[in-house]
Design a protein around this motif. Sequence first.
Motif, PDB file in Angstrom:
ATOM      1  N   ARG A  94      57.622  62.532  57.960  1.00  0.00           N
ATOM      2  CA  ARG A  94      58.760  61.644  57.724  1.00  0.00           C
ATOM      3  C   ARG A  94      59.929  62.337  57.031  1.00  0.00           C
ATOM      4  O   ARG A  94      60.860  61.658  56.580  1.00  0.00           O
ATOM      5  CB  ARG A  94      58.310  60.442  56.886  1.00  0.00           C
ATOM      6  CG  ARG A  94      57.227  59.590  57.535  1.00  0.00           C
ATOM      7  CD  ARG A  94      57.051  58.264  56.806  1.00  0.00           C
ATOM      8  NE  ARG A  94      56.625  58.457  55.422  1.00  0.00           N
ATOM      9  CZ  ARG A  94      55.357  58.502  55.032  1.00  0.00           C
ATOM     10  NH1 ARG A  94      54.387  58.381  55.920  1.00  0.00           N
ATOM     11  NH2 ARG A  94      55.055  58.669  53.752  1.00  0.00           N
ATOM     12  N   VAL A  95      59.895  63.666  56.930  1.00  0.00           N
ATOM     13  CA  VAL A  95      60.977  64.384  56.238  1.00  0.00           C
ATOM     14  C   VAL A  95      61.654  65.355  57.195  1.00  0.00           C
ATOM     15  O   VAL A  95      61.118  65.691  58.254  1.00  0.00           O
ATOM     16  CB  VAL A  95      60.438  65.134  54.996  1.00  0.00           C
ATOM     17  CG1 VAL A  95      59.856  64.147  53.998  1.00  0.00           C
ATOM     18  CG2 VAL A  95      59.391  66.167  55.373  1.00  0.00           C
ATOM     19  N   ASP A  96      62.842  65.812  56.808  1.00  0.00           N
ATOM     20  CA  ASP A  96      63.640  66.676  57.678  1.00  0.00           C
ATOM     21  C   ASP A  96      63.182  68.127  57.652  1.00  0.00           C
ATOM     22  O   ASP A  96      63.342  68.846  58.642  1.00  0.00           O
ATOM     23  CB  ASP A  96      65.115  66.599  57.266  1.00  0.00           C
ATOM     24  CG  ASP A  96      65.712  65.210  57.494  1.00  0.00           C
ATOM     25  OD1 ASP A  96      65.234  64.514  58.419  1.00  0.00           O
ATOM     26  OD2 ASP A  96      66.618  64.831  56.733  1.00  0.00           O
ATOM     27  N   VAL A  97      62.645  68.586  56.525  1.00  0.00           N
ATOM     28  CA  VAL A  97      62.212  69.979  56.408  1.00  0.00           C
ATOM     29  C   VAL A  97      60.818  70.129  57.024  1.00  0.00           C
ATOM     30  O   VAL A  97      59.946  69.295  56.787  1.00  0.00           O
ATOM     31  CB  VAL A  97      62.201  70.403  54.929  1.00  0.00           C
ATOM     32  CG1 VAL A  97      61.573  71.771  54.744  1.00  0.00           C
ATOM     33  CG2 VAL A  97      63.615  70.383  54.357  1.00  0.00           C
ATOM     34  N   PRO A  98      60.569  71.175  57.820  1.00  0.00           N
ATOM     35  CA  PRO A  98      59.225  71.364  58.391  1.00  0.00           C
ATOM     36  C   PRO A  98      58.185  71.608  57.293  1.00  0.00           C
ATOM     37  O   PRO A  98      58.338  72.508  56.473  1.00  0.00           O
ATOM     38  CB  PRO A  98      59.387  72.611  59.269  1.00  0.00           C
ATOM     39  CG  PRO A  98      60.851  72.733  59.514  1.00  0.00           C
ATOM     40  CD  PRO A  98      61.525  72.185  58.298  1.00  0.00           C
ATOM     41  N   VAL A  99      57.136  70.798  57.294  1.00  0.00           N
ATOM     42  CA  VAL A  99      56.071  70.900  56.300  1.00  0.00           C
ATOM     43  C   VAL A  99      54.728  70.953  57.016  1.00  0.00           C
ATOM     44  O   VAL A  99      54.447  70.115  57.880  1.00  0.00           O
ATOM     45  CB  VAL A  99      56.073  69.708  55.329  1.00  0.00           C
ATOM     46  CG1 VAL A  99      54.943  69.850  54.302  1.00  0.00           C
ATOM     47  CG2 VAL A  99      57.416  69.572  54.622  1.00  0.00           C
ATOM     48  N   ASP A 100      53.914  71.929  56.671  1.00  0.00           N
ATOM     49  CA  ASP A 100      52.554  72.024  57.182  1.00  0.00           C
ATOM     50  C   ASP A 100      51.602  71.864  56.007  1.00  0.00           C
ATOM     51  O   ASP A 100      51.663  72.630  55.045  1.00  0.00           O
ATOM     52  CB  ASP A 100      52.335  73.377  57.873  1.00  0.00           C
ATOM     53  CG  ASP A 100      51.072  73.400  58.713  1.00  0.00           C
ATOM     54  OD1 ASP A 100      50.475  72.330  58.921  1.00  0.00           O
ATOM     55  OD2 ASP A 100      50.682  74.489  59.158  1.00  0.00           O
ATOM     56  N   VAL A 101      50.738  70.864  56.045  1.00  0.00           N
ATOM     57  CA  VAL A 101      49.803  70.563  54.962  1.00  0.00           C
ATOM     58  C   VAL A 101      48.442  71.153  55.313  1.00  0.00           C
ATOM     59  O   VAL A 101      47.889  70.865  56.375  1.00  0.00           O
ATOM     60  CB  VAL A 101      49.676  69.045  54.744  1.00  0.00           C
ATOM     61  CG1 VAL A 101      48.707  68.742  53.601  1.00  0.00           C
ATOM     62  CG2 VAL A 101      51.043  68.425  54.462  1.00  0.00           C
ATOM     63  N   VAL A 102      47.914  71.981  54.412  1.00  0.00           N
ATOM     64  CA  VAL A 102      46.646  72.667  54.693  1.00  0.00           C
ATOM     65  C   VAL A 102      45.728  72.578  53.481  1.00  0.00           C
ATOM     66  O   VAL A 102      46.184  72.437  52.346  1.00  0.00           O
ATOM     67  CB  VAL A 102      46.880  74.154  55.061  1.00  0.00           C
ATOM     68  CG1 VAL A 102      47.734  74.278  56.309  1.00  0.00           C
ATOM     69  CG2 VAL A 102      47.525  74.904  53.915  1.00  0.00           C
ATOM     70  N   PRO A 103      44.411  72.664  53.710  1.00  0.00           N
ATOM     71  CA  PRO A 103      43.469  72.678  52.598  1.00  0.00           C
ATOM     72  C   PRO A 103      43.444  74.039  51.921  1.00  0.00           C
ATOM     73  O   PRO A 103      43.847  75.050  52.505  1.00  0.00           O
ATOM     74  CB  PRO A 103      42.126  72.386  53.276  1.00  0.00           C
ATOM     75  CG  PRO A 103      42.290  72.944  54.647  1.00  0.00           C
ATOM     76  CD  PRO A 103      43.733  72.722  55.023  1.00  0.00           C
ATOM     77  N   GLY A 104      42.965  74.070  50.712  1.00  0.00           N
ATOM     78  CA  GLY A 104      42.837  75.345  50.011  1.00  0.00           C
ATOM     79  C   GLY A 104      42.839  75.138  48.517  1.00  0.00           C
ATOM     80  O   GLY A 104      43.240  74.083  48.012  1.00  0.00           O
ATOM     81  N   ALA A 105      42.378  76.147  47.796  1.00  0.00           N
ATOM     82  CA  ALA A 105      42.341  76.114  46.338  1.00  0.00           C
ATOM     83  C   ALA A 105      43.371  77.081  45.778  1.00  0.00           C
ATOM     84  O   ALA A 105      43.650  78.133  46.370  1.00  0.00           O
ATOM     85  CB  ALA A 105      40.948  76.500  45.836  1.00  0.00           C
TER      86      ALA A 105
END
Length: 232
Positions: A94-105
């Motif tokens: 829902r935002v204009d900037v490209p965002v990739d959400v990934v798992p990790g610590a």
Amino acid sequence: MGKALARSAGRAARRGDAVHHPVFARYYAQAIERAEPVMAPLRSELVAGLSGRVLEIGAGTGIGFGHYPTTVSEVVAIEPERTLRRIAVDAAQRVDVPVDVVPGAAEALPVKSEAYDAVVLSTVLCSVRNVERALGEVRRVLRPGGEVRFFEHVRAPGRGMRLVQGALDRTVWPLCLGGCHLRRDALGSLRAAGFELGAHRALTVPEQGPRLPTSYCVLGTARRPAQPEDQS
């Protein structure tokens, strides 16, 4: 972009999660929505002026994604908690900037070295299991001269509140609040990790009203030294 995010969510479901606090996650998602009228200006200040590739560690529900300026070409958002990550995946679409959400610590970031222009930490150092290792990873993934933006809980200036924070940290607070600790020294930890502190300020959140153990924060910038000074 949506397909890439869906693939990220699918990979997360197949992997073991570094953090799993489903009850806390539901509470947290509701709490930060209620706090957003106070927090929104601080979220904007935290990321103002950023550009290029950004790594956000501990993205939570992705509530900060909408504050990134359009000069940012890409955000990779690390979120270890499955429930929060699912919400963040939706927010990223829902935002204009490209965002990739990934798992990790934070202590073992799943990204390449020296690949990012900036790293964003928002109430992250208070809850990671190993602050030294997490900041070592931040230093690894930042390009030389890259910037850290941080907003973190810190110990209170007064002895009485510090004692309250300490008692909470030793007992119920980390258990109930997803591993959060109230008295960690964010500025000292950044210095010890080899970062050069930039402009920063202490603040209380909210500014008005009674002071709570969570009220004492610091907002600012730090930088990975540029080469050749960074070489040892």
